[in-house]
Enzyme design. Structure first.
Site, mmCIF file in Angstrom:
data_model
loop_
_atom_site.group_PDB
_atom_site.id
_atom_site.type_symbol
_atom_site.label_atom_id
_atom_site.label_comp_id
_atom_site.label_asym_id
_atom_site.label_seq_id
_atom_site.Cartn_x
_atom_site.Cartn_y
_atom_site.Cartn_z
ATOM 1 N N PRO A 5 0.786 -1.221 0.000
ATOM 2 C CA PRO A 5 0.000 0.000 0.000
ATOM 3 C C PRO A 5 0.823 1.279 0.000
ATOM 4 O O PRO A 5 1.838 1.373 0.711
ATOM 5 C CB PRO A 5 -0.805 -0.075 1.299
ATOM 6 C CG PRO A 5 -0.791 -1.491 1.685
ATOM 7 C CD PRO A 5 0.399 -2.138 1.077
ATOM 8 N N ASN A 6 0.369 2.211 -0.793
ATOM 9 C CA ASN A 6 0.901 3.587 -0.865
ATOM 10 C C ASN A 6 2.247 3.696 -1.572
ATOM 11 O O ASN A 6 2.733 4.802 -1.808
ATOM 12 C CB ASN A 6 0.988 4.233 0.531
ATOM 13 C CG ASN A 6 -0.369 4.325 1.196
ATOM 14 O OD1 ASN A 6 -1.295 4.852 0.587
ATOM 15 N ND2 ASN A 6 -0.510 3.792 2.386
ATOM 16 N N ARG A 45 5.208 11.117 -2.301
ATOM 17 C CA ARG A 45 4.800 10.848 -0.927
ATOM 18 C C ARG A 45 5.978 11.035 0.040
ATOM 19 O O ARG A 45 7.003 10.369 -0.103
ATOM 20 C CB ARG A 45 4.333 9.391 -0.885
ATOM 21 C CG ARG A 45 4.063 8.857 0.472
ATOM 22 C CD ARG A 45 3.895 7.349 0.434
ATOM 23 N NE ARG A 45 3.658 6.873 1.778
ATOM 24 C CZ ARG A 45 3.934 5.658 2.188
ATOM 25 N NH1 ARG A 45 4.428 4.760 1.354
ATOM 26 N NH2 ARG A 45 3.715 5.303 3.429
ATOM 27 N N TYR A 81 11.147 8.960 2.143
ATOM 28 C CA TYR A 81 11.245 8.006 1.033
ATOM 29 C C TYR A 81 12.016 8.534 -0.175
ATOM 30 O O TYR A 81 12.183 7.824 -1.163
ATOM 31 C CB TYR A 81 9.837 7.557 0.607
ATOM 32 C CG TYR A 81 9.049 7.003 1.774
ATOM 33 C CD1 TYR A 81 9.559 5.959 2.547
ATOM 34 C CD2 TYR A 81 7.817 7.544 2.143
ATOM 35 C CE1 TYR A 81 8.861 5.465 3.638
ATOM 36 C CE2 TYR A 81 7.107 7.053 3.236
ATOM 37 C CZ TYR A 81 7.637 6.018 3.978
ATOM 38 O OH TYR A 81 6.950 5.532 5.054
ATOM 39 N N ASN A 90 8.437 -5.172 -0.303
ATOM 40 C CA ASN A 90 8.274 -3.996 0.540
ATOM 41 C C ASN A 90 6.772 -3.842 0.689
ATOM 42 O O ASN A 90 6.095 -3.355 -0.225
ATOM 43 C CB ASN A 90 8.913 -2.759 -0.095
ATOM 44 C CG ASN A 90 8.754 -1.537 0.805
ATOM 45 O OD1 ASN A 90 7.984 -1.552 1.758
ATOM 46 N ND2 ASN A 90 9.468 -0.467 0.479
ATOM 47 N N ALA A 92 2.925 -0.400 5.090
ATOM 48 C CA ALA A 92 2.451 -0.502 6.473
ATOM 49 C C ALA A 92 1.904 -1.892 6.813
ATOM 50 O O ALA A 92 1.815 -2.253 7.994
ATOM 51 C CB ALA A 92 1.396 0.563 6.737
ATOM 52 N N GLU A 113 13.064 -8.744 2.832
ATOM 53 C CA GLU A 113 12.202 -7.594 3.097
ATOM 54 C C GLU A 113 13.028 -6.317 2.925
ATOM 55 O O GLU A 113 14.148 -6.235 3.449
ATOM 56 C CB GLU A 113 11.748 -7.743 4.549
ATOM 57 C CG GLU A 113 10.963 -6.634 5.121
ATOM 58 C CD GLU A 113 10.738 -6.835 6.642
ATOM 59 O OE1 GLU A 113 11.203 -7.857 7.211
ATOM 60 O OE2 GLU A 113 10.126 -5.957 7.232
ATOM 61 N N HIS A 165 12.924 -1.963 3.137
ATOM 62 C CA HIS A 165 12.255 -0.696 3.452
ATOM 63 C C HIS A 165 13.164 0.442 3.050
ATOM 64 O O HIS A 165 14.353 0.425 3.379
ATOM 65 C CB HIS A 165 11.909 -0.609 4.944
ATOM 66 C CG HIS A 165 10.979 -1.691 5.358
ATOM 67 N ND1 HIS A 165 9.644 -1.674 5.041
ATOM 68 C CD2 HIS A 165 11.220 -2.869 5.971
ATOM 69 C CE1 HIS A 165 9.094 -2.789 5.468
ATOM 70 N NE2 HIS A 165 10.018 -3.536 6.034
ATOM 71 N N ARG A 221 12.039 4.885 13.568
ATOM 72 C CA ARG A 221 10.838 5.705 13.402
ATOM 73 C C ARG A 221 9.854 5.395 14.539
ATOM 74 O O ARG A 221 10.280 5.006 15.616
ATOM 75 C CB ARG A 221 10.252 5.473 11.997
ATOM 76 C CG ARG A 221 11.220 5.955 10.896
ATOM 77 C CD ARG A 221 10.641 5.784 9.504
ATOM 78 N NE ARG A 221 9.462 6.622 9.297
ATOM 79 C CZ ARG A 221 8.656 6.511 8.242
ATOM 80 N NH1 ARG A 221 8.912 5.594 7.303
ATOM 81 N NH2 ARG A 221 7.609 7.305 8.119
HETATM 82 C C1 DQA Z 1 8.115 1.503 4.195
HETATM 83 C C2 DQA Z 1 8.008 1.733 5.705
HETATM 84 C C3 DQA Z 1 6.592 1.479 6.175
HETATM 85 O O1 DQA Z 1 6.501 1.697 7.579
HETATM 86 C C4 DQA Z 1 5.633 2.439 5.499
HETATM 87 O O2 DQA Z 1 4.316 2.182 5.908
HETATM 88 C C5 DQA Z 1 5.758 2.393 4.027
HETATM 89 C C6 DQA Z 1 7.101 2.352 3.440
HETATM 90 C C7 DQA Z 1 9.514 1.872 3.669
HETATM 91 O O3 DQA Z 1 9.813 1.501 2.527
HETATM 92 O O4 DQA Z 1 10.301 2.527 4.361
HETATM 93 O O5 DQA Z 1 4.777 2.473 3.298
HETATM 94 O O6 DQA Z 1 7.886 0.141 3.920
#
Ligand code: DQA
Length: 146
Positions: free
Chosen positions: A10-11, A18, A23, A75, A78, A99, A101, A108
């Site tokens: 998501p997102n 964003r 990011y 990735n 959330a 994984e 990020h 954080r």
């Molecule tokens: C993320 C970190 C997550 O906590 C966040 O919700 C994201 C991006 C990252 O790439 O740093 O959407 O996965």
């Protein structure tokens, strides 16, 4: 034919616009292009990239990949911090998963420091932006003895 699943949650379709403080300005298309460009150097012939804002769609994609992908870089945004269903899907996938990020989640908010998918992964890379995907590819190559 060794195929890599590159999965974003998501997102992450909003990357580039964003929260650039966390990011950066890299877009999802940049990440997918980059991974496709370097994957062959790490022993992958093909990359299947998929992004969804929906947990069930991500699970469906992992289940599909079990038939024809040999490893995955994920990735999950959330959902990383909440989704036991994605954890279970990755365990069932049964191939090595790393994984990634973009941001340093361990520095954080407290809720972001927990990854419920971590036990289903052979490794995790955080806080290195797009370079984190290179590190993930290296770890997958190492795991398969390449
Ligand atoms: C993320 C970190 C997550 O906590 C966040 O919700 C994201 C991006 C990252 O790439 O740093 O959407 O996965």
């Amino acid at each position: 034919m060794r195929r890599l699943l590159l999965l974003h949650g998501p997102n992450l379709n909003r990357l580039g616009r964003r929260d650039p403080e966390h990011y950066g300005t890299v877009t999802l298309a940049d990440i997918e292009r980059h991974v496709r460009a370097v994957a062959s150097a790490h022993g992958f012939d093909e990359v299947r990239a998929f992004q969804s804002n929906h947990e069930g769609a991500l699970i469906d994609e992992i289940q599909r990949a079990a038939d024809d992908c040999h490893a995955a870089i994920v990735n999950l945004g959330a959902l990383t911090h909440t989704s036991y269903a994605l954890h279970d899907a990755l365990v069932d996938f049964g191939r090595p998963v790393v994984e990634v990020h973009l941001s340093r989640i361990s520095r954080r908010e407290p809720w972001r420091r927990v990854s419920v998918i971590r036990p289903a992964c052979i490794g995790a890379v955080e806080g290195r932006g797009i370079a984190g995907y290179d590190e993930a590819l290296r770890r997958l190559a190492e795991e398969s003895g390449r």
